[in-house]
Write a protein that holds these residues in place. Structure first.
Motif, PDB file in Angstrom:
ATOM      1  N   LYS A  32      -4.608  81.156  98.150  1.00  0.00           N
ATOM      2  CA  LYS A  32      -4.667  80.002  97.237  1.00  0.00           C
ATOM      3  C   LYS A  32      -4.556  80.481  95.799  1.00  0.00           C
ATOM      4  N   ARG A  33      -5.389  81.476  95.452  1.00  0.00           N
ATOM      5  CA  ARG A  33      -5.395  81.988  94.081  1.00  0.00           C
ATOM      6  C   ARG A  33      -4.016  82.502  93.687  1.00  0.00           C
ATOM      7  N   LYS A  34      -3.389  83.261  94.595  1.00  0.00           N
ATOM      8  CA  LYS A  34      -2.074  83.853  94.285  1.00  0.00           C
ATOM      9  C   LYS A  34      -1.036  82.761  94.054  1.00  0.00           C
ATOM     10  N   GLY A  55     -28.821  83.150  95.445  1.00  0.00           N
ATOM     11  CA  GLY A  55     -28.520  83.783  94.156  1.00  0.00           C
ATOM     12  C   GLY A  55     -27.305  84.690  94.275  1.00  0.00           C
ATOM     13  N   LYS A  56     -26.923  85.293  93.149  1.00  0.00           N
ATOM     14  CA  LYS A  56     -25.837  86.282  93.135  1.00  0.00           C
ATOM     15  C   LYS A  56     -26.403  87.565  92.568  1.00  0.00           C
ATOM     16  N   PRO A  57     -26.361  88.726  93.233  1.00  0.00           N
ATOM     17  CA  PRO A  57     -26.019  88.801  94.637  1.00  0.00           C
ATOM     18  C   PRO A  57     -27.132  88.182  95.497  1.00  0.00           C
ATOM     19  N   ILE A 103     -20.945  82.991  92.653  1.00  0.00           N
ATOM     20  CA  ILE A 103     -21.190  81.661  92.099  1.00  0.00           C
ATOM     21  C   ILE A 103     -20.277  80.639  92.785  1.00  0.00           C
ATOM     22  N   GLU A 104     -18.995  80.922  92.810  1.00  0.00           N
ATOM     23  CA  GLU A 104     -18.069  80.045  93.524  1.00  0.00           C
ATOM     24  C   GLU A 104     -18.174  80.309  95.019  1.00  0.00           C
ATOM     25  N   TRP A 105     -17.761  79.310  95.802  1.00  0.00           N
ATOM     26  CA  TRP A 105     -17.833  79.499  97.254  1.00  0.00           C
ATOM     27  C   TRP A 105     -16.632  80.263  97.799  1.00  0.00           C
TER      28      TRP A 105
END
Ligand code: XMP
Length: 507
Positions: A294-296, A498-500, A504-506
């Motif tokens: 998707k990102r690409k 939390g992160k880690p 943040i995004e899924w």
């Protein structure tokens, strides 16, 4: 730059940007340079003061970062912080040794208010300590000007040579009067005049843009994010009528966002070009479920649209980008490459431009926001949360369709409205449309709708985050509204990771 300047020498500490920011908050210009910068290059910058940052190493370990000993002969006031202080003391012939008791966290510090860096302050202070080494025997000329229960040299000074050191970190919020200590160093020791402010920066940048661009035209990829928006407003002021902003609306924006961006820029003296490209993005995303794909696809398609529009403009010779100072630093100008930033969504190198215009490359994010307000941008733009370039596509798990995006947009808008109404603060918050469908009951009918996940996080650097403990009443009201108002959604959950270990995004 004509301003007085303080150079922050980086020895690998995590707070180098914070130190440079604090100096600017005190109205003094600052730059960050590598700790081993040659002394003659440093002297050529004519700094009024030098600050040595902390760092994770031990000065007596082989390979630990060092500085040129001639640094301390320049006659320029120096403040060493944590490792920076230990390095100064070690280099000048004093002792640095492992602590018998390490100190971590907020610690009571007794300071000497007779010292110019603690002038006007109470003897009892609190400082953030984080060290396993500490300064022992002091070099000639030095004296202790602060101590804690376990650290006799919590701050040291050689007033004749204007050399100062602090074992604790004045730059962090956990040292409540730390900014005052930095202020005192700047004004009582370095002779700062306080000649740096964002208004002067704006004036200087406008002059530089005019000189660089001459009579030519500039094209800017405008995402509606803070940096590119402020860059557009600054360019519009510098070279009115010769800025062309291309805003690619990929259909993956939040509710009303495209219109808000357009409204904020349409009235300005720039050629605002909105390209409604929803259809072609959704066509290319059809059937794609893998997040990286998707990102690409989105990155590539963005570039194609930008190229097409830039080509239509004909002879535009300059490309502007909203690059800011942390982008420059993190892209490895100093030493370690953390990540490479590019602000125009990965433009290909074969787009031919005579030059790059990056007027914000000297500013930190909060300074960019201040400049944006000065330039008259609305709060909705200036205070925008970070929003991923691939937009809602990475918050719509699985295949991205118009129907799912519309559901997500509505749910997200409700969550944002409720958060705003309750004045609940979070650094980033949003809704995610999960790929999970579950059984529900509405009226007397069985439903089988999507599950919306809500996420709200507290963070400063977005590299780690904590979940915001939202009140149940706010969550239940939001959930009720979403299920009632968004057709196709039958369940709402709150993400408490939390992160880690999560991001943040899924996707
Ligand atoms: P993660 O999900 O990695 O996100 O914890 C950290 C921050 O970065 C944002 N983010 C992105 N921003 N392009 C962007 O411009 C992206 O592909 C992207 N992915 C995540 C995210 O919103 C958060 O603020």
């Amino acid at each position: 730059m004509d301003n007085q300047l303080v150079v922050v020498l980086d020895f690998g500490g995590q707070y180098k940007e914070l130190i440079a920011r604090r100096v600017r908050e005190c109205s003094v210009a600052s730059v960050i340079k590598p700790g081993d910068m040659p002394v003659d290059e440093l002297a050529a910058l004519k700094p009024i003061g030098i600050i040595l940052t902390g760092g994770p190493d031990s000065v007596y370990r082989d390979g630990a970062p060092k500085c040129d000993p001639k640094l301390f002969e320049l006659g320029v006031p120096i403040l060493g912080i944590c490792y920076g202080m230990q390095l100064m003391i070690h280099t000048l012939g004093g002792a640095v040794e492992p602590c018998s008791v390490s100190e971590y966290g907020r610690t009571k510090v007794t300071v000497d208010p007779a010292s110019p860096i603690f002038a006007g302050m109470d003897k009892q202070q609190v400082g953030l300590m984080s060290h396993t080494d500490q300064v022992g025997a002091l070099p000639p000329g030095f004296q202790s000007i602060a101590h804690t229960a376990h650290c006799p040299n919590a701050a040291v000074a050689d007033p004749a040579r204007k050399l100062y050191g602090m074992q604790f970190h004045p730059e962090v919020e956990n040292t409540p009067n730390g900014t005052q200590m930095i202020y005192n160093f700047l004004y009582n020791v370095c002779g700062a005049k306080g000649d740096y402010n964002i208004g002067d920066y704006e004036t200087r940048m406008i002059a530089e843009i005019r000189e660089q661009v001459g009579d030519e035209h500039v094209v800017l990829g405008l995402s509606g994010g803070v940096d590119s928006s402020v860059c557009a407003a600054l360019l519009a002021k510098a070279i009115p009528g010769r800025v062309h902003c291309i805003f690619v609306d990929h259909g993956l924006m939040r509710k009303n966002e495209g219109d808000e961006v357009e409204a904020a820029f349409a009235g300005r003296d720039l050629h605002f070009i909105r390209v409604n490209a929803e259809e072609r993005f959704l066509r290319r995303l059809k059937g794609v479920t893998d997040p990286e794909r998707k990102r690409k696809i989105i990155g590539e398609e963005f570039v194609r649209v930008f190229e097409e529009e830039a080509a239509k403009l004909g002879d535009v010779r300059f490309l502007a980008q909203g690059t800011i100072y942390p982008d420059v630093i993190e892209s490895g100008v100093n030493s370690a490459v953390i990540k490479s930033h590019h602000n125009v969504g990965g433009l290909p190198e074969d787009i031919k431009f005579k030059g790059l215009v990056e007027p914000l490359r000297g500013l930190f994010k909060d300074e960019v926001r201040v400049l944006g307000r000065r330039l008259g941008l609305p709060e909705s733009i200036v205070n925008r949360q970070p929003f991923p370039g691939p937009g809602l596509a990475v918050r719509c798990i699985g295949e991205v369709t118009k129907e799912k995006l519309d559901m997500l947009r509505e749910a997200d808008a409700i969550f944002r409205e409720e958060m705003k109404r309750c004045r609940r603060r979070a650094d980033q918050y949003f809704a995610v449309l999960t790929d999970t469908r579950s059984v529900g009951v509405m009226g007397d009918f069985r439903t089988h709708g999507y599950t919306i996940a809500l996420r709200a996080v507290k963070t400063t650097d977005f590299m780690t985050c904590e979940v915001v403990p939202i009140a149940h009443s706010l969550l239940t009201r939001t959930a009720t509204r979403i299920v009632n108002e968004v057709k196709g959604v039958s369940r709402v959950v709150y993400d408490i990771t939390g992160k880690p270990p999560a991001t943040i995004e899924w996707e």
